[in-house]
Design an enzyme around this catalytic site. Sequence first.
Site, mmCIF file in Angstrom:
data_model
loop_
_atom_site.group_PDB
_atom_site.id
_atom_site.type_symbol
_atom_site.label_atom_id
_atom_site.label_comp_id
_atom_site.label_asym_id
_atom_site.label_seq_id
_atom_site.Cartn_x
_atom_site.Cartn_y
_atom_site.Cartn_z
ATOM 1 C CE LYS A 78 1.383 1.627 3.641
ATOM 2 N NZ LYS A 78 2.018 1.559 4.785
ATOM 3 C CB SER A 91 7.357 -9.569 -0.409
ATOM 4 O OG SER A 91 6.551 -8.456 -0.691
ATOM 5 C CB ALA A 126 10.847 0.104 2.387
ATOM 6 C CG LEU A 180 6.484 0.986 -0.345
ATOM 7 C CD1 LEU A 180 7.049 0.629 -1.721
ATOM 8 C CD2 LEU A 180 5.678 2.289 -0.446
ATOM 9 N N GLY A 181 3.937 -1.217 3.291
ATOM 10 C CA GLY A 181 2.968 -2.194 3.794
ATOM 11 C C GLY A 181 3.386 -3.653 3.647
ATOM 12 C CB SER A 182 6.645 -5.443 3.563
ATOM 13 O OG SER A 182 7.212 -5.183 4.832
ATOM 14 C CB SER A 183 4.264 -5.720 8.418
ATOM 15 O OG SER A 183 3.523 -4.526 8.494
ATOM 16 C CG ASP A 216 -0.321 -0.156 6.721
ATOM 17 O OD1 ASP A 216 -0.880 0.910 6.424
ATOM 18 O OD2 ASP A 216 0.849 -0.217 7.120
HETATM 19 N N1 LIG Z 1 8.136 -10.924 2.907
HETATM 20 C C1 LIG Z 1 8.206 -11.011 4.233
HETATM 21 N N2 LIG Z 1 8.640 -12.163 4.815
HETATM 22 C C2 LIG Z 1 8.702 -12.264 6.159
HETATM 23 N N3 LIG Z 1 8.360 -11.273 7.024
HETATM 24 C C3 LIG Z 1 7.942 -10.124 6.500
HETATM 25 C C4 LIG Z 1 7.835 -9.938 5.088
HETATM 26 N N4 LIG Z 1 7.399 -8.694 4.872
HETATM 27 C C5 LIG Z 1 7.234 -8.122 6.088
HETATM 28 N N5 LIG Z 1 7.567 -8.961 7.075
HETATM 29 C C6 LIG Z 1 7.532 -8.680 8.526
HETATM 30 O O1 LIG Z 1 7.179 -7.320 8.694
HETATM 31 C C7 LIG Z 1 8.295 -6.557 9.237
HETATM 32 C C8 LIG Z 1 8.371 -5.193 8.553
HETATM 33 O O2 LIG Z 1 7.225 -4.498 8.938
HETATM 34 P P1 LIG Z 1 7.165 -2.933 9.111
HETATM 35 O O3 LIG Z 1 5.770 -2.629 9.488
HETATM 36 O O4 LIG Z 1 8.236 -2.462 10.022
HETATM 37 O O5 LIG Z 1 7.486 -2.359 7.649
HETATM 38 P P2 LIG Z 1 6.500 -2.150 6.416
HETATM 39 O O6 LIG Z 1 5.229 -2.885 6.679
HETATM 40 O O7 LIG Z 1 7.244 -2.529 5.207
HETATM 41 O O8 LIG Z 1 6.266 -0.594 6.421
HETATM 42 P P3 LIG Z 1 4.927 0.252 6.846
HETATM 43 O O9 LIG Z 1 4.351 -0.453 8.045
HETATM 44 O O10 LIG Z 1 5.458 1.598 7.208
HETATM 45 O O11 LIG Z 1 4.076 0.254 5.671
HETATM 46 C C9 LIG Z 1 9.510 -7.427 8.950
HETATM 47 O O12 LIG Z 1 10.561 -7.147 9.867
HETATM 48 C C10 LIG Z 1 8.914 -8.823 9.156
HETATM 49 O O13 LIG Z 1 8.746 -9.106 10.523
HETATM 50 C C1 LIG Z 2 2.490 4.707 10.790
HETATM 51 C C2 LIG Z 2 1.178 4.041 10.405
HETATM 52 O O1 LIG Z 2 0.147 5.032 10.475
HETATM 53 C C3 LIG Z 2 1.187 3.563 8.976
HETATM 54 C C4 LIG Z 2 2.228 2.530 8.670
HETATM 55 O O2 LIG Z 2 2.088 2.149 7.316
HETATM 56 C C5 LIG Z 2 0.896 2.943 11.390
HETATM 57 C C6 LIG Z 2 -0.517 2.411 11.295
HETATM 58 O O3 LIG Z 2 -1.433 3.082 10.794
HETATM 59 O O4 LIG Z 2 -0.728 1.277 11.781
HETATM 60 MG MG LIG Z 3 4.023 -2.458 8.378
#
Ligand SMILES: Nc1ncnc2c1ncn2[C@@H]1O[C@H](COP(=O)(O)OP(=O)(O)OP(=O)(O)O)[C@@H](O)[C@H]1O
Ligand SMILES: C[C@@](O)(CCO)CC(=O)[O-]
Ligand SMILES: [Mg+2]
Length: 414
Positions: A19, A140, A146, A148-151, A206
């Site tokens: 996202k 992924s 980073a 972009l909603g990987s978690s 997200d």
């Molecule tokens: N492809 C993947 N394989 C395994 N774990 C993952 C994967 N993608 C995300 N994760 C889990 O999610 C964590 C990253 O989540 P984090 O919310 O910090 O970053 P994000 O989702 O990319 O960014 P944001 O929440 O700002 O959109 C990783 O450390 C891991 O625990």
């Molecule tokens: C920082 C935040 O607002 C967005 C992370 O993608 C956290 C959340 O909404 O859960």
């Molecule tokens: Mg996240």
Amino acid sequence: MQEVALPDVDSILISAPGKVILFGEHAVVYGKSAVAASLGLRTYAWMRPTGDQTVTLRLPDICSSAIQWDLTALSDFVTSHNVVSSCEPTSLTDNKEAAAQPLLKSIAMVPGARQASLAFLHLYTSLFKEPQGIEVCVRSALPVGAGLGSSASYSVCIAAGLLALNGYVKMPKMSNTAYDATELKLVNDWAFVSEKVIHGNPSGVDNAVSTYGGAMLYTNGKMEPLNGFKSIQFILTDTCVPKNTKAQVENVRIRRVQFGPILDPLMDSMQGISNTCKDLFGALEQSDITLSDVLTGMEELVDMNHCILAACGVSHPSLERIRQLTARYGLRSKLTGAGGGGCALTLLRDDTGVDLIEKVKSELRAESFRCFETSVGCHGVRWASLPLDSKDWMDHWKHFVENRNVDWNILSNI
Ligand SMILES: Nc1ncnc2c1ncn2[C@@H]1O[C@H](COP(=O)(O)OP(=O)(O)OP(=O)(O)O)[C@@H](O)[C@H]1O
Ligand SMILES: C[C@@](O)(CCO)CC(=O)[O-]
Ligand SMILES: [Mg+2]
């Protein structure tokens, strides 16, 4: 151990999008609105019952070796912690997390792997009536951690796959991707449970965007579609500075405790930004204003939202650098997601030429930033059983796992 029959499937393939948040990150954690949309970059998971005594979790994006648990250890964990299997979404308790520690020992030192496997274990032990041997691999196309909603896309994939393996949601064949609202809500609610394990205190925006896809104004679980979003174009740039959403959300919480009378009006201002954005899209839909007018308004909103987020303490010198660099070309940028590193979005005007876009990107790349090309407003989660005779699919899947960025049409259909 009592044998419980799993659905008669060879394997399941699941995908869920990342996202982009245009406005309102962090404020959305405090009940304000965020404007967000799904991305063309997706996370994929493949799961299969193995009939053996092991649960194997492969997370090649973050961990080079497979994580494995034997069923006896999982059964002891389930029995001693009174885990009652049900599809009713239940959050991980402190007691259950403490009891899971011995199961996480081998991966405790791998950044991110502990939270990802704890989330998986919680969903697995909550949804399986009896532990069963399965194999899972998650890969992924998104940068992990980073912004972009990987978690969330990881959470949506494991929720959908584990629900499907247990028969809590129907398993369509590849060609039929119609899911009913109850199924999607269940996936979204379990993905939120998983996000809580990874993030601590997520707003739910997200996982909602990853589950439902499209573009929306999200407020406290309420989703309002935003049709104008698809006409907006961005450059997404990864600073490649690692960040952690849990830590950034916690930093804002602490700042809010210390400086409530200062932070609360900032949160209200971000609500104002999201409202103004919604009004601009509404006026565009009514043909009261042109796309160019919308973009002129958005440029101001992008600047203001970034500066408010910086005042909340979640910018980073690399994000400021992207803002400076793009401003030289008359383009406005802001951090997107949790900040503290991660990605910035740069708003493009309808008359921004291809040459200028390429020039900006090459300058960004020259500073070791990474630019992404992707679409917005794509479909949400999809899951389907693979044909029993799935050798071809497996070959494609293995290829994807090994070459992450491969452009594979069959995969992108799910
Ligand atoms: N492809 C993947 N394989 C395994 N774990 C993952 C994967 N993608 C995300 N994760 C889990 O999610 C964590 C990253 O989540 P984090 O919310 O910090 O970053 P994000 O989702 O990319 O960014 P944001 O929440 O700002 O959109 C990783 O450390 C891991 O625990
Ligand atoms: C920082 C935040 O607002 C967005 C992370 O993608 C956290 C959340 O909404 O859960
Ligand atoms: Mg996240």
